[in-house]
Motif scaffolding. Structure first.
Motif, short mmCIF file in Angstrom:
data_model
loop_
_atom_site.label_atom_id
_atom_site.label_comp_id
_atom_site.label_asym_id
_atom_site.label_seq_id
_atom_site.Cartn_x
_atom_site.Cartn_y
_atom_site.Cartn_z
N ALA A 1 30.98 -10.26 -28.54
CA ALA A 1 32.17 -10.85 -27.91
C ALA A 1 33.44 -10.14 -28.38
CB ALA A 1 32.25 -12.34 -28.20
N ALA B 1 32.60 -15.96 -17.64
CA ALA B 1 32.16 -17.09 -18.45
C ALA B 1 33.31 -18.05 -18.74
CB ALA B 1 31.55 -16.61 -19.76
N VAL B 2 34.49 -17.54 -18.98
CA VAL B 2 35.67 -18.38 -19.22
C VAL B 2 36.05 -19.13 -17.95
CG1 VAL B 2 38.12 -18.36 -19.81
CG2 VAL B 2 36.53 -16.93 -21.08
N ALA C 1 33.58 -21.90 -17.36
CA ALA C 1 33.70 -22.99 -18.33
C ALA C 1 34.95 -23.84 -18.10
CB ALA C 1 33.72 -22.43 -19.76
N MET D 1 40.47 -12.76 -18.18
CA MET D 1 39.34 -13.55 -18.68
C MET D 1 38.04 -13.15 -18.01
SD MET D 1 40.72 -16.99 -16.84
CE MET D 1 42.30 -16.37 -16.33
N LEU E 1 40.58 -13.41 -22.81
CA LEU E 1 39.74 -14.57 -23.07
C LEU E 1 38.29 -14.27 -22.75
CD1 LEU E 1 42.00 -17.24 -21.34
CD2 LEU E 1 42.08 -16.50 -23.72
N ASP E 2 37.42 -14.64 -23.67
CA ASP E 2 35.98 -14.46 -23.49
C ASP E 2 35.27 -15.59 -24.22
OD1 ASP E 2 33.57 -13.36 -22.72
OD2 ASP E 2 33.58 -11.78 -24.22
N VAL E 3 34.02 -15.78 -23.90
CA VAL E 3 33.19 -16.78 -24.56
C VAL E 3 32.02 -16.04 -25.20
CG1 VAL E 3 31.71 -18.78 -24.19
CG2 VAL E 3 33.78 -18.53 -22.84
N GLY E 4 31.73 -16.35 -26.45
CA GLY E 4 30.61 -15.71 -27.11
C GLY E 4 30.59 -16.01 -28.59
N GLU E 5 29.54 -15.57 -29.22
CA GLU E 5 29.39 -15.79 -30.66
C GLU E 5 30.01 -14.64 -31.43
OE1 GLU E 5 25.44 -16.72 -31.91
OE2 GLU E 5 25.10 -18.03 -30.20
#
Length: 88
Positions: free
Chosen positions: A32, A55-56, A59, A52, A12-16
């Motif tokens: 990402a 950032a995950v 969030a 993860m 799991l990651d957060v990004g564009e």
């Protein structure tokens, strides 16, 4: 028939990301995506886990169960990730 032998690994990651058309297929690209791919090359001792990024965890701090920190070097940079072992 062999559902008992299935193993789960989630990253799991957060990004564009960018979705681009390559002939009849759609392909995703971006930092990402690269980071998630690099996360698959880790030193975790378990075969079933959720891994993860910070950032995950930030969030979803209210809903993510307690996770253990893991420090890895990804592409020459030290990154702290968090992981939860998947129990049967």
């Amino acid at each position: 028939a062999n559902i008992e032998s299935l193993q789960l690994k989630a990253f799991l990651d957060v990004g564009e990301i960018v979705v681009k058309q390559v002939r009849q297929f759609e392909e995703i690209a971006g930092e990402a995506v690269i980071r998630a791919h690099r996360m698959t090359k880790n030193s975790l001792p378990s075969h079933e886990y959720v891994l993860m990024t910070e950032a995950v965890v930030a969030a979803g701090e209210d809903v993510i169960p307690r996770a253990s920190p893991l420090t890895e070097i990804l592409d020459g940079a030290t990154v702290v990730m968090h992981w939860c072992k998947v129990e049967a």
